[in-house]
Design an enzyme around this catalytic site. Structure first.
Site, PDB file in Angstrom:
ATOM      1  N   HIS A  25      -1.145   5.006   9.600  1.00 18.77           N
ATOM      2  CA  HIS A  25       0.177   5.628   9.498  1.00 18.77           C
ATOM      3  C   HIS A  25       0.170   6.978  10.213  1.00 18.77           C
ATOM      4  O   HIS A  25       0.401   8.025   9.607  1.00 18.77           O
ATOM      5  CB  HIS A  25       0.580   5.792   8.036  1.00 18.77           C
ATOM      6  N   GLU A  43       5.132  -5.157   8.443  1.00 24.07           N
ATOM      7  CA  GLU A  43       3.764  -5.063   7.920  1.00 24.07           C
ATOM      8  C   GLU A  43       3.297  -6.382   7.297  1.00 24.07           C
ATOM      9  O   GLU A  43       2.090  -6.611   7.178  1.00 24.07           O
ATOM     10  CB  GLU A  43       3.682  -3.955   6.868  1.00 24.07           C
ATOM     11  N   HIS A  59       0.835  -1.215   0.000  1.00 22.15           N
ATOM     12  CA  HIS A  59       0.000   0.000   0.000  1.00 22.15           C
ATOM     13  C   HIS A  59       0.868   1.264   0.000  1.00 22.15           C
ATOM     14  O   HIS A  59       0.604   2.218   0.731  1.00 22.15           O
ATOM     15  CB  HIS A  59      -0.995  -0.013   1.159  1.00 22.15           C
ATOM     16  N   HIS A  67      11.047  -3.257   2.971  1.00 21.42           N
ATOM     17  CA  HIS A  67      11.411  -1.855   2.804  1.00 21.42           C
ATOM     18  C   HIS A  67      11.828  -1.264   4.145  1.00 21.42           C
ATOM     19  O   HIS A  67      11.374  -1.704   5.203  1.00 21.42           O
ATOM     20  CB  HIS A  67      10.283  -1.030   2.181  1.00 21.42           C
TER      21      HIS A  67
END
Length: 280
Positions: A59, A240, A12, A193
């Site tokens: 977030h 995540e 996402h 990431h």
């Protein structure tokens, strides 16, 4: 009876939403990424799910370090796209399915999962980017959405095994809902990431590929991956990926991989995508 017919996972990355919002989909940089979702867009048009249970992490939009629930569920009638600093994304308001959401909340809590109930929730790119990837930029989203939020920001996040067990509990709850609904469950976030520090920009394609393989060939092994391994192999934001295990746990033992896409990079992130059919 409601049933979970399929699950999918997708990264996402906020830059994906920005590319769609600013007409960059066909550019040299972005086209290879979006081409990998063409199959899914056609498939989901044919499947016509009624409801999507969409698992993502906030977030620092709805929550801050002052308050971060481990698991939360959105039970409102609608969810407004959040302003993440540059104004809300130009996408439709998300329509919930409050009746099913409240049924899930009750069932999960009585099944001994401590869910935080959200009667008001502004949704950020973690939820709206996957919707855009699957449905484009419509005037109205063609499905109702139940947001399920997971802490993937503040240590300690839930383990992969606990996420898997939550997926199993979601599946049990859906099966006891008395409306005839085609339900899908989506896991979002990841893949490898890292956004800060000396390893900023880290991408680990072998780890990502093995994770995608094991979703169908050896999902039990994914339940055992410790936090430290995610941190070491997939970067600080790679945690995540535990949210994908909620999706996988909800599908049961027998699944069929229908489609897979992996692309590097999107911004500074590895983008993974998989579609799994629930054979049960």
């Amino acid at each position: 009876m409601a049933r979970i017919t399929a699950g999918l996972a997708a990264s996402h990355v906020p830059a994906i939403g920005a590319a769609m919002d600013h007409d960059q989909v066909g550019t040299e940089y972005w086209k290879p990424l979006f081409d990998g979702f063409g199959w899914t867009r056609q498939w989901i048009t044919d499947e016509r799910p009624d409801v999507v249970i969409l698992v993502y992490n906030d977030h620092a939009t709805e929550f801050s370090l002052d308050l971060i629930p481990t698991f939360a569920i959105g039970c409102a009638e609608t969810f407004t796209p959040a302003d993440e600093g540059f104004g809300p994304r130009p996408v439709p308001v998300v329509e919930g399915h409050a009746e099913l959401a409240w049924h899930l909340a009750e069932s999960l809590i009585l099944d001994e999962f401590d869910m935080t109930i959200l009667n008001k929730l502004d949704v950020d790119h973690g939820l709206t980017v996957p919707l855009s990837l699957m449905f484009g930029q419509p005037a109205q989203w063609p499905v109702k959405v139940i947001p399920v939020l997971v802490n993937a920001v503040q240590y300690p996040p839930p383990t992969g095994n606990r996420c898997w067990l939550l997926g199993e509990a979601i599946a049990r709850a859906v099966r006891t809902f008395d409306q005839d609904l085609n339900v899908q469950i989506w896991g979002t976030g990841g893949m490898s990431h890292q956004l800060q520090g000396p390893r900023a920009g880290l991408i680990n394609t072998p780890f990502d590929t093995a994770f995608l393989d094991r979703l169908t060939t050896d999902p039990a092994a994914l339940r055992k991956i410790p936090h430290l391994e995610y941190l070491r192999e997939a970067g600080t934001e790679g945690i995540e990926m535990v949210m994908w295990l909620i999706m996988r746990g909800a599908l049961g033992e027998n699944v069929k991989e229908l489609h897979r896409h992996y692309h590097v990079p999107a911004s500074n992130t590895a983008v993974g995508h998989i579609v799994l059919q629930n054979l049960a």
